[in-house]
Design a protein around this motif. Structure first.
Motif, short mmCIF file in Angstrom:
data_model
loop_
_atom_site.label_atom_id
_atom_site.label_comp_id
_atom_site.label_asym_id
_atom_site.label_seq_id
_atom_site.Cartn_x
_atom_site.Cartn_y
_atom_site.Cartn_z
N SER A 70 -54.76 37.04 -2.10
CA SER A 70 -56.04 37.66 -2.44
C SER A 70 -56.42 38.69 -1.38
O SER A 70 -56.84 39.81 -1.67
N ARG A 71 -56.22 38.32 -0.11
CA ARG A 71 -56.56 39.21 0.99
C ARG A 71 -55.58 40.38 1.09
O ARG A 71 -55.98 41.51 1.42
N ALA A 72 -54.31 40.12 0.77
CA ALA A 72 -53.32 41.21 0.80
C ALA A 72 -53.65 42.25 -0.26
O ALA A 72 -53.50 43.46 -0.04
N GLY A 73 -54.13 41.80 -1.42
CA GLY A 73 -54.53 42.73 -2.48
C GLY A 73 -55.77 43.52 -2.09
O GLY A 73 -55.83 44.74 -2.26
N LEU A 74 -56.74 42.83 -1.53
CA LEU A 74 -57.95 43.50 -1.07
C LEU A 74 -57.62 44.59 -0.05
O LEU A 74 -58.09 45.73 -0.13
N LEU A 75 -56.79 44.23 0.94
CA LEU A 75 -56.51 45.15 2.04
C LEU A 75 -55.74 46.39 1.59
O LEU A 75 -55.91 47.47 2.16
N THR A 76 -54.88 46.24 0.59
CA THR A 76 -54.04 47.37 0.17
C THR A 76 -54.54 48.06 -1.09
O THR A 76 -54.08 49.15 -1.41
#
Ligand code: CA
Length: 474
Positions: A70-76
């Protein structure tokens, strides 16, 4: 001289108009665990106020049902499956260290905002890779980092045993006894230091396990039966008070009008582990039921967004990157780049600002998609959702009539099912990569249970005993 004056008129206001951006992320918080989302047990006055004065979203989704992707998607701003980031990190999986995290070379939200002239800081949980130095926050666009690389932390850190860093240096001295208070202090410190617009990502671990709260916050909820629910309520209360402190700081420093604040949770509430409540949604963190992926989402930006609005269109956390870049007055590279036969999707989100303002009245996306290999996948298009869990029969739900996903229409509506299957498959074909690692097989057994628990679909009353799921003895 006149030219200089015009330049002054033209350029200076442009820079001055760039808003501060404060993104506050809760961790494993239930859809129903804020006052403004219907909780009768948990008090969150500052977030309720933010929702009333800003925009409260009913159908905000995250791109994954567990923390790290979820955080990897948010960040990129990209579906994390596009770069193999489909599961929580698994250091025991036989893969190369440089593959275990957001690959170096993927641009982050902080890279974009730093380039746009922002001072960037990350306070709190990282959790998207630390196996090579190039994966750490300071190498991913953040000017300042205070927090932990891992997915959780003791809320009462100890000097001799903690996992905290300030930039690259391990923390040796404890400055605040309770982590949520310390994170707030650090975030306000960064806002104070910034001599230009700031982007502060306050990446809280509240209310993720371990369940630990301060005595004074526990005392406020002493009427709640069950230590875990009481602790959960106290942790939420503490987070809310800290958000109140930040709002007061922005007000005192006269920055509140032109600060874009976004608050949401990285995935649905963990009902079994922390006694979160996702009511009226079924399911929990880790599942593709609504309780795993639909979360509270609040936008607040007095200068530029409506006040007192309820936004009902579905959207995704992948939209935040393009939204922030647009708020900063910059444009992103094209959504799709073509080189010969190779087609690269640079980002998946939409700039939400015109949708939130009502300048565009249709939904930001035709459909939203999710997948975790070995666990399941889902698509939402309009009111319809196709859920394909690997351990239970596939399901079709009409979310407008059945928000709690109780009536499976899969057998009754084969044409709709076929249409959604084709769209889901087409999206999966577009992902360009395969998972760079798999999660521990334990989680596949865990996944099976997620769909069979008897979840509360209505809010527990103010003093009602609540133990997460209704099964006795779990
Ligand atoms: Ca989480």
């Amino acid at each position: 001289m006149r030219l200089l004056f015009l330049l002054f008129l033209g350029i200076l206001p442009l820079r001055a108009n760039q808003p501060n951006i404060l993104m506050i992320l809760a961790d494993d918080m239930g859809y129903g665990d804020l006052g403004c989302y219907g909780s009768l047990q948990i008090e969150t006055p500052f977030l309720d106020k933010l929702a009333t004065a800003g925009i409260r979203c009913t159908d905000g989704y995250v791109c994954a049902n567990v923390c790290a992707p979820s955080r990897a998607g948010l960040l990129t701003g990209r579906h994390p499956q596009r770069f193999g980031f489909e599961h929580n990190l698994n250091k025991s999986f036989p893969t190369l260290p440089e593959r275990l995290g957001i690959p170096v070379g993927q641009k982050t939200i902080a890279d974009h905002l730093k380039k746009a002239g922002y001072r960037t800081s990350l306070i709190g949980k990282w959790h998207v890779g630390d196996s090579v130095p190039g994966m750490l926050p300071n190498a991913r666009g953040f000017d300042y980092f205070f927090g932990m690389h891992s997915g959780s932390h003791d809320y009462f850190p100890k000097a001799e045993k903690n996992k905290l860093f300030r930039n690259k240096s391990p923390i040796k001295k404890i400055e605040y006894p309770y982590l949520t208070d310390w994170f707030t202090h650090e975030a306000i410190g960064q806002m104070t230091l910034a001599k230009k617009p700031f982007f502060c990502f306050l990446s809280l671990n509240t209310p993720h396990t371990p369940m630990q709260a301060k005595e004074e916050d526990l005392a406020r909820f002493s009427h709640l039966k069950g230590k875990r629910r009481q602790t959960y309520a106290a942790m939420q209360w503490c987070m809310d008070l800290n958000i109140g402190k930040i709002l007061a700081h922005l007000k005192t420093t006269k920055q509140i009008e032109n600060t874009l604040i976004v608050f949401y949770s990285d995935n649905g509430g963990s009902v079994t582990a922390s006694h979160a409540c996702n009511a009226p949604l079924n399911g929990m963190k880790g599942s593709f039921l609504e309780g795993g992926i639909r979360v509270p989402f609040i936008f607040y930006w007095p200068k530029s967004l409506p006040s007192g609005k309820v936004f009902k269109h579905p959207f995704t956390s992948l939209d935040l990157l393009p939204t922030f870049v647009a708020a900063a007055g910059k444009t992103l590279p094209p959504r799709i780049t073509k080189k010969g036969r190779k087609r690269t999707i640079n980002y998946d989100g939409q700039n939400l600002l015109p949708f939130l303002r009502g300048e565009i009245t249709k939904a930001p996306h035709e459909a939203l998609f999710w997948r975790m290999t070995m666990r399941g996948a889902a698509i939402r298009e309009g009111n319809w959702k196709l859920l394909v869990n690997v351990h239970t029969p596939p399901a079709l739900y009409n979310l407008t009539e059945d928000i709690s996903e109780q009536r499976n229409l899969y057998q009754k509506m084969p044409a709709k099912v076929s249409d959604l299957w084709q769209k889901l498959n087409k999206w999966q074909e577009s992902l360009e990569d395969t998972p760079h690692w798999q999660e521990d097989p334990y989680w596949q057994g865990y996944n099976r249970k997620l769909y069979s628990h008897d979840y509360w679909l209505t809010q527990p009353a103010k003093n009602q005993e609540y133990h997460g799921v209704r099964e006795v003895g779990r």
